[in-house]
Structures are given as structure tokens and as C-alpha cells.
Scaffold this active site. Structure first.
Site, PDB file in Angstrom:
ATOM      1  N   LYS A  68       0.722  -1.420  -0.094  1.00  0.00           N
ATOM      2  CA  LYS A  68       0.056   0.054  -0.001  1.00  0.00           C
ATOM      3  C   LYS A  68       0.846   1.286   0.035  1.00  0.00           C
ATOM      4  O   LYS A  68       1.944   1.263   0.237  1.00  0.00           O
ATOM      5  CB  LYS A  68      -0.965  -0.026   1.017  1.00  0.00           C
ATOM      6  CG  LYS A  68      -1.947  -1.211   1.167  1.00  0.00           C
ATOM      7  CD  LYS A  68      -2.890  -1.068   2.343  1.00  0.00           C
ATOM      8  CE  LYS A  68      -3.933  -2.424   2.366  1.00  0.00           C
ATOM      9  NZ  LYS A  68      -4.969  -2.055   3.501  1.00  0.00           N
ATOM     10  N   TYR A 110     -12.192  -2.245  -3.568  1.00  0.00           N
ATOM     11  CA  TYR A 110     -12.856  -2.215  -2.163  1.00  0.00           C
ATOM     12  C   TYR A 110     -14.225  -2.272  -2.292  1.00  0.00           C
ATOM     13  O   TYR A 110     -15.012  -1.833  -1.204  1.00  0.00           O
ATOM     14  CB  TYR A 110     -12.387  -1.172  -1.510  1.00  0.00           C
ATOM     15  CG  TYR A 110     -10.652  -1.351  -0.825  1.00  0.00           C
ATOM     16  CD1 TYR A 110     -10.669  -2.516  -0.187  1.00  0.00           C
ATOM     17  CD2 TYR A 110      -9.956  -0.485  -1.215  1.00  0.00           C
ATOM     18  CE1 TYR A 110      -9.219  -2.596   0.318  1.00  0.00           C
ATOM     19  CE2 TYR A 110      -8.387  -0.646  -0.670  1.00  0.00           C
ATOM     20  CZ  TYR A 110      -8.188  -1.750  -0.024  1.00  0.00           C
ATOM     21  OH  TYR A 110      -6.749  -2.131   0.389  1.00  0.00           O
ATOM     22  N   PHE A 121     -15.740   3.618   6.899  1.00  0.00           N
ATOM     23  CA  PHE A 121     -14.400   4.099   6.361  1.00  0.00           C
ATOM     24  C   PHE A 121     -14.064   3.907   5.071  1.00  0.00           C
ATOM     25  O   PHE A 121     -12.947   4.112   4.609  1.00  0.00           O
ATOM     26  CB  PHE A 121     -13.193   3.254   7.255  1.00  0.00           C
ATOM     27  CG  PHE A 121     -13.426   1.711   7.102  1.00  0.00           C
ATOM     28  CD1 PHE A 121     -12.894   1.219   5.900  1.00  0.00           C
ATOM     29  CD2 PHE A 121     -14.160   0.740   8.033  1.00  0.00           C
ATOM     30  CE1 PHE A 121     -13.099  -0.349   5.771  1.00  0.00           C
ATOM     31  CE2 PHE A 121     -14.620  -0.518   7.888  1.00  0.00           C
ATOM     32  CZ  PHE A 121     -13.854  -1.236   6.608  1.00  0.00           C
ATOM     33  N   ARG A 153      -2.033 -14.480   3.704  1.00  0.00           N
ATOM     34  CA  ARG A 153      -2.712 -13.952   4.646  1.00  0.00           C
ATOM     35  C   ARG A 153      -1.923 -13.995   6.040  1.00  0.00           C
ATOM     36  O   ARG A 153      -2.014 -12.948   6.939  1.00  0.00           O
ATOM     37  CB  ARG A 153      -4.048 -14.725   4.745  1.00  0.00           C
ATOM     38  CG  ARG A 153      -4.983 -14.243   3.185  1.00  0.00           C
ATOM     39  CD  ARG A 153      -5.423 -12.612   3.274  1.00  0.00           C
ATOM     40  NE  ARG A 153      -6.428 -12.391   4.409  1.00  0.00           N
ATOM     41  CZ  ARG A 153      -7.159 -11.267   4.515  1.00  0.00           C
ATOM     42  NH1 ARG A 153      -6.964 -10.145   3.451  1.00  0.00           N
ATOM     43  NH2 ARG A 153      -7.927 -11.030   5.285  1.00  0.00           N
ATOM     44  N   THR A 169      -5.655  -7.875  10.501  1.00  0.00           N
ATOM     45  CA  THR A 169      -5.974  -6.439   9.931  1.00  0.00           C
ATOM     46  C   THR A 169      -5.307  -5.273  10.536  1.00  0.00           C
ATOM     47  O   THR A 169      -4.713  -4.488   9.952  1.00  0.00           O
ATOM     48  CB  THR A 169      -7.587  -6.583   9.360  1.00  0.00           C
ATOM     49  OG1 THR A 169      -7.858  -7.386   8.724  1.00  0.00           O
ATOM     50  CG2 THR A 169      -7.881  -4.974   8.683  1.00  0.00           C
ATOM     51  N   ASN A 191      -1.759  -0.209   6.965  1.00  0.00           N
ATOM     52  CA  ASN A 191      -1.306  -1.364   7.471  1.00  0.00           C
ATOM     53  C   ASN A 191      -0.636  -1.981   6.440  1.00  0.00           C
ATOM     54  O   ASN A 191      -0.392  -3.252   6.375  1.00  0.00           O
ATOM     55  CB  ASN A 191      -2.506  -2.248   7.860  1.00  0.00           C
ATOM     56  CG  ASN A 191      -3.545  -2.559   6.905  1.00  0.00           C
ATOM     57  OD1 ASN A 191      -3.555  -2.149   5.715  1.00  0.00           O
ATOM     58  ND2 ASN A 191      -4.708  -3.367   7.116  1.00  0.00           N
ATOM     59  N   HIS A 237      -2.022  -5.262   1.215  1.00  0.00           N
ATOM     60  CA  HIS A 237      -3.052  -6.042   0.849  1.00  0.00           C
ATOM     61  C   HIS A 237      -3.030  -7.388   0.603  1.00  0.00           C
ATOM     62  O   HIS A 237      -1.933  -7.543  -0.273  1.00  0.00           O
ATOM     63  CB  HIS A 237      -3.960  -5.167  -0.081  1.00  0.00           C
ATOM     64  CG  HIS A 237      -5.325  -6.048  -0.728  1.00  0.00           C
ATOM     65  ND1 HIS A 237      -6.295  -6.105  -0.153  1.00  0.00           N
ATOM     66  CD2 HIS A 237      -5.172  -6.736  -1.821  1.00  0.00           C
ATOM     67  CE1 HIS A 237      -7.077  -6.999  -0.902  1.00  0.00           C
ATOM     68  NE2 HIS A 237      -6.421  -7.314  -1.763  1.00  0.00           N
ATOM     69  N   GLU A 291      -9.615  -9.843  -7.968  1.00  0.00           N
ATOM     70  CA  GLU A 291      -8.422  -8.934  -8.009  1.00  0.00           C
ATOM     71  C   GLU A 291      -7.338  -9.000  -9.035  1.00  0.00           C
ATOM     72  O   GLU A 291      -6.727  -7.864  -9.587  1.00  0.00           O
ATOM     73  CB  GLU A 291      -7.984  -8.848  -6.601  1.00  0.00           C
ATOM     74  CG  GLU A 291      -9.198  -8.483  -5.658  1.00  0.00           C
ATOM     75  CD  GLU A 291      -8.738  -8.696  -4.267  1.00  0.00           C
ATOM     76  OE1 GLU A 291      -7.457  -9.111  -3.834  1.00  0.00           O
ATOM     77  OE2 GLU A 291      -9.431  -8.440  -3.013  1.00  0.00           O
TER      78      GLU A 291
HETATM   79  P1  RTP Z   1      -6.855  -5.690   2.751  1.00  0.00           P
HETATM   80  O1  RTP Z   1      -8.415  -5.989   2.127  1.00  0.00           O
HETATM   81  O2  RTP Z   1      -6.479  -4.538   2.813  1.00  0.00           O
HETATM   82  O3  RTP Z   1      -5.912  -6.872   2.713  1.00  0.00           O
HETATM   83  O4  RTP Z   1      -7.190  -6.188   4.509  1.00  0.00           O
HETATM   84  P2  RTP Z   1      -8.146  -7.029   5.113  1.00  0.00           P
HETATM   85  O5  RTP Z   1      -8.875  -8.291   4.304  1.00  0.00           O
HETATM   86  O6  RTP Z   1      -7.235  -7.684   6.190  1.00  0.00           O
HETATM   87  O7  RTP Z   1      -9.266  -6.245   5.899  1.00  0.00           O
HETATM   88  P3  RTP Z   1     -10.520  -5.938   5.103  1.00  0.00           P
HETATM   89  O8  RTP Z   1     -11.587  -6.073   6.254  1.00  0.00           O
HETATM   90  O9  RTP Z   1     -10.695  -6.452   3.866  1.00  0.00           O
HETATM   91  O10 RTP Z   1     -10.574  -4.030   5.166  1.00  0.00           O
HETATM   92  C1  RTP Z   1      -9.887  -3.461   4.155  1.00  0.00           C
HETATM   93  C2  RTP Z   1      -9.040  -2.521   4.677  1.00  0.00           C
HETATM   94  O11 RTP Z   1      -9.834  -1.387   5.147  1.00  0.00           O
HETATM   95  C3  RTP Z   1      -9.126  -0.797   6.266  1.00  0.00           C
HETATM   96  N1  RTP Z   1      -9.926  -0.825   7.297  1.00  0.00           N
HETATM   97  N2  RTP Z   1     -10.355   0.168   8.239  1.00  0.00           N
HETATM   98  N3  RTP Z   1     -10.874   1.984  10.094  1.00  0.00           N
HETATM   99  C4  RTP Z   1     -11.312   0.703  10.122  1.00  0.00           C
HETATM  100  O12 RTP Z   1     -12.117   0.510  10.988  1.00  0.00           O
HETATM  101  C5  RTP Z   1     -11.004  -0.176   9.181  1.00  0.00           C
HETATM  102  N4  RTP Z   1     -11.266  -1.511   8.731  1.00  0.00           N
HETATM  103  C6  RTP Z   1     -10.839  -1.899   7.895  1.00  0.00           C
HETATM  104  C7  RTP Z   1      -7.821  -1.666   6.624  1.00  0.00           C
HETATM  105  O13 RTP Z   1      -6.847  -0.815   5.875  1.00  0.00           O
HETATM  106  C8  RTP Z   1      -8.060  -2.931   6.001  1.00  0.00           C
HETATM  107  O14 RTP Z   1      -6.902  -3.604   5.467  1.00  0.00           O
HETATM  108 MG    MG Z   2      -9.740  -7.522   2.541  1.00  0.00          MG
END
Ligand code: RTP
Ligand code: MG
Length: 148
Positions: free
Chosen positions: A9, A49, A57, A85, A91, A112, A115, A126
Site C-alpha cells: 500500500k 474495495y 471508513f 494472509r 488486519t 497497514n 493488501h 483482483e
Molecule cells: P486488505 O483487504 O487491505 O488486505 O485487508 P483485510 O482483508 O485484512 O481487511 P478488510 O476487512 O478487507 O479491510 C480492508 C482495509 O480497510 C481498512 N480498514 N479500516 N477504520 C477501520 O475500522 C478499518 N477497518 C478496515 C484496513 O486498511 C483494511 O486493510
Molecule cells: Mg480484505
């Protein structure tokens, strides 16, 4: 062979973590089959996304991921989706175990570092969003069947 979409990122790119992150997946034994440094257009960020469209968010997430270049990659190998992962960690970096990428380098959930696709369906979607078919290469370094 299973493939996944991984992306350093904007925070990871600006903090010079591309090499460190690529190195971890190389050393694990996975194979890099696609990569590019790119700026994500707004429409692509919103599509990527899309599952978070209704989340509070979402706006921040799209603004951040389009705020600077990302390093987009396709990696392949046995169980690469789930293993990547695990190597990324939770996350929220505050919950991510030391030794994981987010555990070692991340501080906040919004920034973080990396991705990674969370399922075979997401990986296929993706990779298709970010890479043309001709940008994902097929090559072999085969010496023994467990090294690829
Ligand atoms: P990613 O998609 O980026 O690989 O991350 P992930 O699967 O671990 O998490 P996901 O639930 O898909 O969330 C995507 C990204 O959104 C941001 N986020 N912000 N402010 C908040 O509460 C919040 N929650 C999630 C994070 O940057 C996350 O990677
Ligand atoms: Mg995700």
C-alpha cells in the site's frame, strides 16, 4: 498453480518496504509472476474495495489507497492465498503477531502496509482488475519439483 493478488500500500511504498516485503515471499518459496508500481485510479479503488462500500471508513480507504503509488503483485504457489494472509498478519497491526508483515511494520488499521486477497474468488477478481493477461507471466526455474 494457485495465485494471489498482493499489494504494498502507499504507506509501505513511502517507507521503502517494497524490497523487504518481496523478499519475505521469495524466501518463503513463492514465485512472483506479475508486478508493477502504479497509481490507482479512483474508479479502480472503488471497485477493488467494493465489498466495503457501505462501511463508514470506505471514503478514507479509497482516499488512502489512491494517495500515492502502490506496488501490485501476483504471486503463485501451493496455498499461497491463505499462507500470504498468515504472513501479513491481522488486519489491525495492534493485533498482528510479531514476525508478520503488519506485526513488524504496521501501526494503525488504516495504514497497514499490505493488501492480500482473502479467498480464491477474490484472488481471481483482483488479479483481473489489476493485471492484463499478458502481464502475468508463466516461467519455470524448475530444478526440483518442490522449488518453483
Ligand atoms: P486488505 O483487504 O487491505 O488486505 O485487508 P483485510 O482483508 O485484512 O481487511 P478488510 O476487512 O478487507 O479491510 C480492508 C482495509 O480497510 C481498512 N480498514 N479500516 N477504520 C477501520 O475500522 C478499518 N477497518 C478496515 C484496513 O486498511 C483494511 O486493510
Ligand atoms: Mg480484505
Amino acid at each position: 498453480m494457485e495465485k494471489t493478488f498482493l499489494m504494498v500500500k502507499p504507506d509501505g511504498v513511502q517507507r521503502n518496504l517494497i524490497g523487504e516485503i518481496v523478499s519475505r515471499f521469495e524466501k518463503k518459496g513463492f514465485q512472483l509472476v506479475g508486478a508493477k508500481l502504479m497509481s490507482i485510479p479512483n474508479e479502480l479503488a472503488e471497485e477493488h474495495y467494493g465489498e466495503h462500500k457501505e462501511r463508514p471508513f470506505f471514503g478514507e480507504l479509497v482516499d488512502f489507497i489512491t494517495s500515492g503509488p502502490v506496488f501490485a503483485m501476483v504471486w503463485q504457489g501451493e496455498n499461497v492465498i491463505a499462507t500470504a494472509r498468515q504472513m501479513m498478519g491481522s488486519t489491525n497491526p495492534k493485533d498482528a503477531a510479531p514476525g508478520t508483515i503488519r506485526g513488524d511494520f504496521g501501526l494503525t488499521v488504516g495504514k497497514n502496509v499490505i493488501h492480500g486477497s482473502d479467498s480464491p474468488a477474490s484472488a481471481e477478481r483482483e488479479i483481473g482488475l489489476f493485471f492484463k493477461e499478458t502481464e502475468v507471466v508463466d516461467y519455470s526455474k524448475l530444478v526440483n519439483e518442490w522449488i518453483y
